[in-house]
Write an enzyme that holds these catalytic residues in place. Structure first.
Site, PDB file in Angstrom:
ATOM      1  N   CYS A  56     -71.419  20.285  34.674  1.00  0.00           N
ATOM      2  CA  CYS A  56     -70.270  20.680  33.857  1.00  0.00           C
ATOM      3  C   CYS A  56     -69.007  19.884  34.178  1.00  0.00           C
ATOM      4  CB  CYS A  56     -69.996  22.165  34.013  1.00  0.00           C
ATOM      5  SG  CYS A  56     -71.433  23.134  33.597  1.00  0.00           S
ATOM      6  N   HIS A  73     -62.627  24.342  32.926  1.00  0.00           N
ATOM      7  CA  HIS A  73     -63.995  24.508  32.442  1.00  0.00           C
ATOM      8  C   HIS A  73     -64.163  25.922  31.879  1.00  0.00           C
ATOM      9  CE1 HIS A  73     -68.145  24.273  31.797  1.00  0.00           C
ATOM     10  NE2 HIS A  73     -68.523  24.980  32.858  1.00  0.00           N
ATOM     11  N   ASN A  98     -70.354  28.853  27.468  1.00  0.00           N
ATOM     12  CA  ASN A  98     -70.272  27.697  28.371  1.00  0.00           C
ATOM     13  C   ASN A  98     -71.057  26.536  27.768  1.00  0.00           C
ATOM     14  OD1 ASN A  98     -70.532  25.854  30.436  1.00  0.00           O
ATOM     15  ND2 ASN A  98     -71.182  27.336  31.974  1.00  0.00           N
TER      16      ASN A  98
HETATM   17  N1  ACO Z   1     -76.209  42.669  30.220  1.00  0.00           N
HETATM   18  C1  ACO Z   1     -76.292  43.795  30.942  1.00  0.00           C
HETATM   19  N2  ACO Z   1     -76.516  43.792  32.265  1.00  0.00           N
HETATM   20  C2  ACO Z   1     -76.633  42.592  32.861  1.00  0.00           C
HETATM   21  C3  ACO Z   1     -76.555  41.395  32.157  1.00  0.00           C
HETATM   22  C4  ACO Z   1     -76.336  41.451  30.768  1.00  0.00           C
HETATM   23  N3  ACO Z   1     -76.240  40.345  30.013  1.00  0.00           N
HETATM   24  N4  ACO Z   1     -76.723  40.368  33.023  1.00  0.00           N
HETATM   25  C5  ACO Z   1     -76.891  40.904  34.240  1.00  0.00           C
HETATM   26  N5  ACO Z   1     -76.846  42.265  34.140  1.00  0.00           N
HETATM   27  C6  ACO Z   1     -76.984  43.238  35.198  1.00  0.00           C
HETATM   28  C7  ACO Z   1     -77.800  42.737  36.378  1.00  0.00           C
HETATM   29  O1  ACO Z   1     -79.166  42.851  36.120  1.00  0.00           O
HETATM   30  C8  ACO Z   1     -77.337  43.654  37.472  1.00  0.00           C
HETATM   31  O2  ACO Z   1     -78.014  44.862  37.338  1.00  0.00           O
HETATM   32  P1  ACO Z   1     -78.483  45.663  38.667  1.00  0.00           P
HETATM   33  O3  ACO Z   1     -77.201  46.012  39.372  1.00  0.00           O
HETATM   34  O4  ACO Z   1     -79.192  46.844  38.085  1.00  0.00           O
HETATM   35  O5  ACO Z   1     -79.337  44.715  39.436  1.00  0.00           O
HETATM   36  C9  ACO Z   1     -75.871  43.914  37.109  1.00  0.00           C
HETATM   37  O6  ACO Z   1     -75.730  43.550  35.733  1.00  0.00           O
HETATM   38  C10 ACO Z   1     -74.890  43.118  37.929  1.00  0.00           C
HETATM   39  O7  ACO Z   1     -75.318  41.795  37.974  1.00  0.00           O
HETATM   40  P2  ACO Z   1     -74.494  40.694  38.693  1.00  0.00           P
HETATM   41  O8  ACO Z   1     -75.180  39.374  38.533  1.00  0.00           O
HETATM   42  O9  ACO Z   1     -74.170  41.128  40.078  1.00  0.00           O
HETATM   43  O10 ACO Z   1     -73.144  40.720  37.803  1.00  0.00           O
HETATM   44  P3  ACO Z   1     -71.806  39.937  37.984  1.00  0.00           P
HETATM   45  O11 ACO Z   1     -70.676  40.855  37.912  1.00  0.00           O
HETATM   46  O12 ACO Z   1     -71.863  38.959  39.130  1.00  0.00           O
HETATM   47  O13 ACO Z   1     -71.756  39.076  36.650  1.00  0.00           O
HETATM   48  C11 ACO Z   1     -72.149  36.847  35.883  1.00  0.00           C
HETATM   49  C12 ACO Z   1     -72.770  38.158  36.352  1.00  0.00           C
HETATM   50  C13 ACO Z   1     -71.423  37.093  34.577  1.00  0.00           C
HETATM   51  C14 ACO Z   1     -73.289  35.853  35.648  1.00  0.00           C
HETATM   52  C15 ACO Z   1     -71.161  36.322  36.931  1.00  0.00           C
HETATM   53  O14 ACO Z   1     -71.746  36.318  38.200  1.00  0.00           O
HETATM   54  C16 ACO Z   1     -70.697  34.925  36.614  1.00  0.00           C
HETATM   55  O15 ACO Z   1     -70.031  34.701  35.628  1.00  0.00           O
HETATM   56  N6  ACO Z   1     -71.001  33.936  37.451  1.00  0.00           N
HETATM   57  C17 ACO Z   1     -70.659  32.557  37.194  1.00  0.00           C
HETATM   58  C18 ACO Z   1     -71.627  32.004  36.210  1.00  0.00           C
HETATM   59  C19 ACO Z   1     -71.240  30.643  35.729  1.00  0.00           C
HETATM   60  O16 ACO Z   1     -70.087  30.349  35.529  1.00  0.00           O
HETATM   61  N7  ACO Z   1     -72.257  29.810  35.565  1.00  0.00           N
HETATM   62  C20 ACO Z   1     -72.150  28.495  35.111  1.00  0.00           C
HETATM   63  C21 ACO Z   1     -71.195  27.678  35.956  1.00  0.00           C
HETATM   64  S1  ACO Z   1     -71.689  26.073  36.282  1.00  0.00           S
HETATM   65  C22 ACO Z   1     -72.009  25.504  34.886  1.00  0.00           C
HETATM   66  O17 ACO Z   1     -71.205  25.613  34.014  1.00  0.00           O
HETATM   67  C23 ACO Z   1     -73.357  24.912  34.647  1.00  0.00           C
END
Ligand code: ACO
Length: 317
Positions: A108, A242, A272
């Site tokens: 990215c 980003h 993204n």
């Molecule tokens: N809908 C509902 N529930 C969901 C979803 C969804 N789409 N996705 C995950 N969950 C659930 C999980 O299963 C988990 O459930 P559990 O507690 O029963 O196990 C719960 O939500 C919490 O999951 P987490 O992964 O801990 O949630 P978090 O608050 O960390 O949010 C997220 C997840 C949005 C992915 C966050 O961590 C994030 O944005 N991270 C950065 C991601 C990113 O930017 N990636 C790309 C960057 S690099 C690039 O651009 C290539």
């Protein structure tokens, strides 16, 4: 180096959170709250190379240049249909350009890496006008049964034309090998001699770790660049960050202590789109009449690797 033209193209198929609710165990509320994303545009009938070509054409028109004026073409891409030839070769042919081309993969952060390479080429007089095209289809790396990843990504292409100038004030790139937090393995053909286990799986991401690295590294890069250029956070007109997650954008903004109006975003509409996010957002600002000559801009991006890139640039148009 300075930027003299921008262009962007998004696919026509807009997928809302409500549409995802129909086949995934997710809700609009969850996605909006955790990511800020309301919809993403994903490739359906389009070809990535056609979108890349169109974004490049728009950037050339904006720069008042033709393909014949381009001395070098850099394409930033993580994944596309072709392993070879490079996407940049296909774009070159479509444009009718004759310059040498190369593909880079800095995930990215690719747009800033491409800017750095372009700046070096211009400085050592190997090229005058350089076309940067960021074309990405991350929607094809994720499993659409995995609610943790597929809701985050969209596809798109963004481009910029750069040329000689003094407007790039500072640039910083970092790579720290952290391959296990975000990766996607390519499926390779079997051979009669392969005798090791090879498992193909869609994109793997440890979301929380990516989140933490993204915020801390982006903040560090921006802090360094501001101190290097002697600028205060409020001297910057826009922080073009980003577009991965609105919460990451908000965390960086809080660290900087600047007003929301300085941190434009479109992640809510496109998700993204990897390295295409920066040039696409820049194009939106440019075509929306939001940029004036002399405005100071900060770009900052992070991606799989872990790679980061950031720069301070003055708007030249
Ligand atoms: N809908 C509902 N529930 C969901 C979803 C969804 N789409 N996705 C995950 N969950 C659930 C999980 O299963 C988990 O459930 P559990 O507690 O029963 O196990 C719960 O939500 C919490 O999951 P987490 O992964 O801990 O949630 P978090 O608050 O960390 O949010 C997220 C997840 C949005 C992915 C966050 O961590 C994030 O944005 N991270 C950065 C991601 C990113 O930017 N990636 C790309 C960057 S690099 C690039 O651009 C290539």
């Amino acid at each position: 180096m300075k930027i003299i033209g921008t262009g962007a193209v998004h696919p026509t198929c807009a997928v809302s959170n409500e549409m995802l609710e129909k086949f995934l165990d997710t809700t609009d509320e969850w996605i909006t709250e955790r990511t800020g994303i309301k919809e993403r545009c994903v490739i359906s009938s389009e070809k990535l190379e056609d979108m890349a070509y169109e974004a490049a054409k728009r950037a050339l028109e904006d720069a008042n240049l033709t393909a014949a004026d381009i001395d070098f073409l850099i394409c930033s891409n993580v994944v596309n249909e072709y392993v070879t030839p490079a996407l940049s070769c296909i774009i070159q042919g479509k444009l009718g350009a004759t310059c040498p081309t190369v593909d880079i993969n800095a995930a990215c952060a690719g747009f800033i890496y491409a800017m750095d390479i372009a700046d070096d080429k211009i400085k050592c007089k190997k090229a005058k006008n350089i076309l940067i095209v960021c074309a990405e289809e991350p929607s094809r790396m994720v499993s659409w049964q995995n609610r943790s990843t597929c809701v985050l990504f969209g596809d798109g292409a963004g481009a910029a034309v750069v040329t000689e100038g003094d407007e790039l004030k500072a640039i910083r790139l970092t790579t720290s090998s952290l391959t296990e937090v975000l990766y996607y393995q390519r499926h390779l053909e079997p051979t009669p001699y392969i005798n090791k286990d090879e498992n193909f799986e869609p994109l793997v991401m440890k979301g929380r770790e990516v989140f933490k690295h993204a915020v801390s590294s982006s903040c560090k890069d921006i802090r360094r660049l501001l101190s290097q250029t002697g600028l205060e956070p409020n001297d910057i007109k826009y922080y073009v960050l980003h577009q991965a997650n609105k919460r990451i954008i908000d965390s960086i903004r809080n660290f900087l202590g600047v007003d929301e109006s300085k941190v434009p975003h479109n992640v809510e509409r496109y998700g993204n789109i990897s390295s295409a996010a920066l040039p696409a957002l820049l194009d939106e600002l440019n075509r929306g009449g939001k940029l004036q000559k002399g405005d100071k801009l900060v770009f900052s991006a992070f991606g799989a690797g872990f790679t980061t890139g950031a720069c301070v640039i003055e708007w030249a148009k």
